[in-house]
Motif scaffolding. Structure first.
Motif, PDB file in Angstrom:
ATOM      1  N   VAL A 116       0.834  -1.203   0.000  1.00 39.93           N
ATOM      2  CA  VAL A 116       0.000   0.000   0.000  1.00 39.93           C
ATOM      3  C   VAL A 116       0.869   1.253   0.000  1.00 39.93           C
ATOM      4  O   VAL A 116       2.041   1.221   0.383  1.00 39.93           O
ATOM      5  CB  VAL A 116      -0.955   0.036   1.217  1.00 39.93           C
ATOM      6  CG1 VAL A 116      -1.951  -1.111   1.178  1.00 39.93           C
ATOM      7  CG2 VAL A 116      -0.172   0.031   2.535  1.00 39.93           C
ATOM      8  N   ALA A 117       0.276   2.351  -0.433  1.00 39.55           N
ATOM      9  CA  ALA A 117       0.907   3.676  -0.372  1.00 39.55           C
ATOM     10  C   ALA A 117      -0.212   4.705  -0.275  1.00 39.55           C
ATOM     11  O   ALA A 117      -1.277   4.533  -0.871  1.00 39.55           O
ATOM     12  CB  ALA A 117       1.774   3.938  -1.596  1.00 39.55           C
ATOM     13  N   ALA A 118       0.024   5.756   0.502  1.00 37.32           N
ATOM     14  CA  ALA A 118      -1.006   6.778   0.698  1.00 37.32           C
ATOM     15  C   ALA A 118      -1.141   7.653  -0.540  1.00 37.32           C
ATOM     16  O   ALA A 118      -0.161   8.180  -1.055  1.00 37.32           O
ATOM     17  CB  ALA A 118      -0.675   7.634   1.914  1.00 37.32           C
ATOM     18  N   ALA A 119      -2.380   7.810  -1.024  1.00 36.14           N
ATOM     19  CA  ALA A 119      -2.643   8.656  -2.186  1.00 36.14           C
ATOM     20  C   ALA A 119      -2.562  10.136  -1.816  1.00 36.14           C
ATOM     21  O   ALA A 119      -2.908  10.514  -0.702  1.00 36.14           O
ATOM     22  CB  ALA A 119      -4.028   8.332  -2.755  1.00 36.14           C
ATOM     23  N   PRO A 120      -2.086  10.985  -2.750  1.00 32.83           N
ATOM     24  CA  PRO A 120      -1.555  10.593  -4.055  1.00 32.83           C
ATOM     25  C   PRO A 120      -0.177   9.956  -3.921  1.00 32.83           C
ATOM     26  O   PRO A 120       0.665  10.451  -3.180  1.00 32.83           O
ATOM     27  CB  PRO A 120      -1.487  11.920  -4.810  1.00 32.83           C
ATOM     28  CG  PRO A 120      -1.297  12.960  -3.754  1.00 32.83           C
ATOM     29  CD  PRO A 120      -2.065  12.474  -2.575  1.00 32.83           C
ATOM     30  N   TYR A 121       0.026   8.870  -4.631  1.00 36.81           N
ATOM     31  CA  TYR A 121       1.273   8.127  -4.524  1.00 36.81           C
ATOM     32  C   TYR A 121       2.020   8.120  -5.863  1.00 36.81           C
ATOM     33  O   TYR A 121       1.472   8.474  -6.908  1.00 36.81           O
ATOM     34  CB  TYR A 121       1.012   6.697  -4.065  1.00 36.81           C
ATOM     35  CG  TYR A 121      -0.157   6.022  -4.752  1.00 36.81           C
ATOM     36  CD1 TYR A 121      -0.091   5.651  -6.099  1.00 36.81           C
ATOM     37  CD2 TYR A 121      -1.329   5.757  -4.054  1.00 36.81           C
ATOM     38  CE1 TYR A 121      -1.162   5.037  -6.731  1.00 36.81           C
ATOM     39  CE2 TYR A 121      -2.420   5.139  -4.670  1.00 36.81           C
ATOM     40  CZ  TYR A 121      -2.328   4.780  -6.008  1.00 36.81           C
ATOM     41  OH  TYR A 121      -3.398   4.184  -6.629  1.00 36.81           O
ATOM     42  N   TYR A 122       3.274   7.702  -5.797  1.00 37.86           N
ATOM     43  CA  TYR A 122       4.113   7.581  -6.991  1.00 37.86           C
ATOM     44  C   TYR A 122       3.502   6.510  -7.885  1.00 37.86           C
ATOM     45  O   TYR A 122       3.399   5.343  -7.497  1.00 37.86           O
ATOM     46  CB  TYR A 122       5.533   7.217  -6.561  1.00 37.86           C
ATOM     47  CG  TYR A 122       6.529   7.011  -7.672  1.00 37.86           C
ATOM     48  CD1 TYR A 122       6.522   7.792  -8.820  1.00 37.86           C
ATOM     49  CD2 TYR A 122       7.529   6.041  -7.542  1.00 37.86           C
ATOM     50  CE1 TYR A 122       7.453   7.603  -9.823  1.00 37.86           C
ATOM     51  CE2 TYR A 122       8.473   5.850  -8.538  1.00 37.86           C
ATOM     52  CZ  TYR A 122       8.431   6.629  -9.668  1.00 37.86           C
ATOM     53  OH  TYR A 122       9.366   6.436 -10.664  1.00 37.86           O
ATOM     54  N   SER A 123       3.105   6.883  -9.076  1.00 39.37           N
ATOM     55  CA  SER A 123       2.361   5.979  -9.948  1.00 39.37           C
ATOM     56  C   SER A 123       3.139   4.718 -10.304  1.00 39.37           C
ATOM     57  O   SER A 123       2.548   3.649 -10.520  1.00 39.37           O
ATOM     58  CB  SER A 123       1.948   6.710 -11.233  1.00 39.37           C
ATOM     59  OG  SER A 123       3.096   7.160 -11.938  1.00 39.37           O
ATOM     60  N   GLY A 141      -3.446  -0.780  -3.103  1.00 37.67           N
ATOM     61  CA  GLY A 141      -3.874   0.593  -3.343  1.00 37.67           C
ATOM     62  C   GLY A 141      -3.616   1.559  -2.206  1.00 37.67           C
ATOM     63  O   GLY A 141      -2.586   1.501  -1.521  1.00 37.67           O
ATOM     64  N   ASP A 142      -4.577   2.449  -1.983  1.00 35.30           N
ATOM     65  CA  ASP A 142      -4.435   3.583  -1.077  1.00 35.30           C
ATOM     66  C   ASP A 142      -4.328   3.141   0.384  1.00 35.30           C
ATOM     67  O   ASP A 142      -5.207   2.442   0.903  1.00 35.30           O
ATOM     68  CB  ASP A 142      -5.639   4.511  -1.256  1.00 35.30           C
ATOM     69  CG  ASP A 142      -5.460   5.843  -0.547  1.00 35.30           C
ATOM     70  OD1 ASP A 142      -4.417   6.062   0.087  1.00 35.30           O
ATOM     71  OD2 ASP A 142      -6.386   6.677  -0.644  1.00 35.30           O
ATOM     72  N   ALA A 143      -3.269   3.571   1.039  1.00 35.06           N
ATOM     73  CA  ALA A 143      -3.043   3.207   2.448  1.00 35.06           C
ATOM     74  C   ALA A 143      -4.045   3.862   3.386  1.00 35.06           C
ATOM     75  O   ALA A 143      -4.271   3.366   4.495  1.00 35.06           O
ATOM     76  CB  ALA A 143      -1.618   3.590   2.859  1.00 35.06           C
ATOM     77  N   TRP A 144      -4.642   4.991   2.958  1.00 38.95           N
ATOM     78  CA  TRP A 144      -5.565   5.703   3.840  1.00 38.95           C
ATOM     79  C   TRP A 144      -6.752   4.839   4.243  1.00 38.95           C
ATOM     80  O   TRP A 144      -7.265   4.954   5.356  1.00 38.95           O
ATOM     81  CB  TRP A 144      -6.071   6.982   3.165  1.00 38.95           C
ATOM     82  CG  TRP A 144      -5.027   8.037   2.997  1.00 38.95           C
ATOM     83  CD1 TRP A 144      -4.428   8.405   1.832  1.00 38.95           C
ATOM     84  CD2 TRP A 144      -4.452   8.863   4.028  1.00 38.95           C
ATOM     85  NE1 TRP A 144      -3.504   9.408   2.070  1.00 38.95           N
ATOM     86  CE2 TRP A 144      -3.501   9.707   3.399  1.00 38.95           C
ATOM     87  CE3 TRP A 144      -4.635   8.964   5.403  1.00 38.95           C
ATOM     88  CZ2 TRP A 144      -2.752  10.645   4.099  1.00 38.95           C
ATOM     89  CZ3 TRP A 144      -3.884   9.892   6.111  1.00 38.95           C
ATOM     90  CH2 TRP A 144      -2.957  10.719   5.462  1.00 38.95           C
ATOM     91  N   GLU A 154       4.129  -0.903   3.626  1.00 36.64           N
ATOM     92  CA  GLU A 154       3.711   0.449   3.248  1.00 36.64           C
ATOM     93  C   GLU A 154       4.895   1.172   2.603  1.00 36.64           C
ATOM     94  O   GLU A 154       5.992   1.212   3.166  1.00 36.64           O
ATOM     95  CB  GLU A 154       3.215   1.236   4.452  1.00 36.64           C
ATOM     96  CG  GLU A 154       2.703   2.623   4.072  1.00 36.64           C
ATOM     97  CD  GLU A 154       2.055   3.380   5.220  1.00 36.64           C
ATOM     98  OE1 GLU A 154       1.695   4.567   5.004  1.00 36.64           O
ATOM     99  OE2 GLU A 154       1.919   2.807   6.316  1.00 36.64           O
ATOM    100  N   LEU A 155       4.652   1.725   1.432  1.00 34.66           N
ATOM    101  CA  LEU A 155       5.664   2.507   0.726  1.00 34.66           C
ATOM    102  C   LEU A 155       5.460   3.975   1.072  1.00 34.66           C
ATOM    103  O   LEU A 155       4.397   4.538   0.795  1.00 34.66           O
ATOM    104  CB  LEU A 155       5.542   2.290  -0.783  1.00 34.66           C
ATOM    105  CG  LEU A 155       5.610   0.830  -1.256  1.00 34.66           C
ATOM    106  CD1 LEU A 155       5.317   0.736  -2.748  1.00 34.66           C
ATOM    107  CD2 LEU A 155       6.954   0.213  -0.935  1.00 34.66           C
ATOM    108  N   VAL A 156       6.465   4.581   1.683  1.00 33.39           N
ATOM    109  CA  VAL A 156       6.371   5.973   2.123  1.00 33.39           C
ATOM    110  C   VAL A 156       7.417   6.809   1.391  1.00 33.39           C
ATOM    111  O   VAL A 156       8.623   6.581   1.539  1.00 33.39           O
ATOM    112  CB  VAL A 156       6.587   6.095   3.649  1.00 33.39           C
ATOM    113  CG1 VAL A 156       6.540   7.562   4.077  1.00 33.39           C
ATOM    114  CG2 VAL A 156       5.543   5.283   4.409  1.00 33.39           C
TER     115      VAL A 156
END
Length: 381
Positions: A116-123, A141-144, A154-156
């Protein structure tokens, strides 16, 4: 205040302005002035072996590059390098894939590990985690909104790509041993953002391309705490590319050493040069966007330990939005400006990612076309 000339007869070129990618050619002029100090001579008999240092866990890492990396981080103060394994990769893209592979493998479960990664994220995170259709991990998808049980990564990215904000983890499970984080610090350098503290995380990714602009060398590195994770990352790179180009590593080491030397220069400090250039571009862009339907994020000031003063952020990408219900990427395309659609970053059609790292002439044409869009809208009203 930066003055931007806006007239009804804006000079328009017929060429397509591609600001979709992040090709960092903006720094060419600085390195041109540096001259031969970055020149590397490689003879036909040099660098022929697969191996660089057989005593190192990452045996294809050139020792001089490892030392240059540590020296630069110490000079800037943006990341801890002590008691860590340095894993070199063909850009941070390969390293991100290697880290995801390593953490998923070590999770040892029967079900795919959630990514997961929080939107907006690196496409590109989406492409990296779905392209090979691995059964070891799955893009969620979206970590939120993520609340699934089980192991996850989680990709930050901080500063974030595409919107330039400072990010931390969103899925906060501090006592969960199955929760893993990969920190991407591609843009945590003083020409983009204040260096507020020395980062200290389990896996930290960096890329040569976004520091100096040398994207063509395809070099990145990871600072990894855990030995087993580092070993699995190295194994992935061995299978994927049997190491990393020595020619690229030697060139990178040379340029990083010169870069570190400029950190103490009063006349040719690269980070001062880069920061002034980014500041100038952001001021010009905000002047065009002012009093229009376009929107840009606002960034808080913070004390920068590197420069020793309070500064604003000037991200490598502009997260351009509009107040109207429109497809902004297509609106820009009609003006022959290519941008990254917000939907690819987990956002909406009203936002796009625009690179701030093009050559000066390309950036100026972009400003002219954006001003023309603003002018057309005002006439339509």
């Amino acid at each position: 205040m930066v003055k931007v000339e806006i007239t009804k007869n804006i000079a328009m070129s017929d060429s397509i302005v591609n600001l979709d990618h992040g090709d960092p050619t903006a720094y060419e002029e600085f390195w041109r002035k540096i001259g031969d100090r970055c020149t590397v001579t490689i003879r036909g008999c040099d660098l022929m072996s697969y191996f660089s240092d057989v005593n190192n866990l990452c045996w294809f890492l050139e020792p001089e590059l490892a030392e240059a990396i540590k020296e630069l981080h110490r000079a800037v103060g943006n990341a801890a390098t002590e008691d860590r394994y340095i894993v070199v990769g063909t850009g941070s893209t390969q390293l991100c894939q290697a880290a995801v592979h390593a953490l998923s493998l070590l999770a040892g479960g029967t079900e795919p590990v959630s990514i997961v990664a929080a939107a907006p994220y690196y496409s590109t995170y989406v492409e990296e985690t779905t392209y090979v259709r691995s059964g070891m991990y799955k893009w969620e998808g979206d970590a939120w909104g993520f609340d699934k049980k089980g192991p996850f990564i989680e990709l930050v990215t901080s500063p974030n790509n595409p919107d330039g904000t400072i990010r931390e983890t969103v899925v906060n499970r501090p006592d969960d041993d199955e929760a893993k984080v990969i920190h991407d610090f591609a843009y945590y350098w003083p020409h983009y953002t204040p260096i507020t503290h020395c980062q200290d995380h389990d896996i930290m990714l960096f890329t040569f391309s976004k520091i100096t602009g040398h994207a063509g060398s395809r070099i990145g590195w990871a600072l990894v705490k855990d030995k087993e994770v580092a070993k699995k990352m190295v194994e992935y790179i061995i299978v994927n590319s049997i190491g990393v180009s020595k020619e690229s590593q030697v060139r990178t080491a040379k340029i990083l050493k010169v870069l570190k030397e400029t950190c103490t220069s009063e006349t040719e400090n690269f980070f001062e040069y880069g920061r002034e250039m980014m500041k100038n571009r952001w001021e010009k862009l905000r002047e065009v966007v002012k009093e229009s339907d376009f929107t840009l994020p606002k960034y808080p000031e913070a004390y920068c330990n590197y420069f020793g003063k309070t500064l604003e952020s000037y991200p490598a990408f502009a997260w351009l939005g509009t107040k109207e219900e429109t497809d902004l990427v297509n609106d820009l395309r009609r003006q022959k400006v290519m941008s990254r659609a917000g939907e690819r970053c987990g956002s909406d059609k009203k936002h796009v990612r625009v690179s701030m790292l093009s050559r000066e002439d390309v950036f100026n044409v972009f400003l002219e076309r954006l001003a023309n869009m603003k002018l057309i809208k005002s006439i339509d009203l």
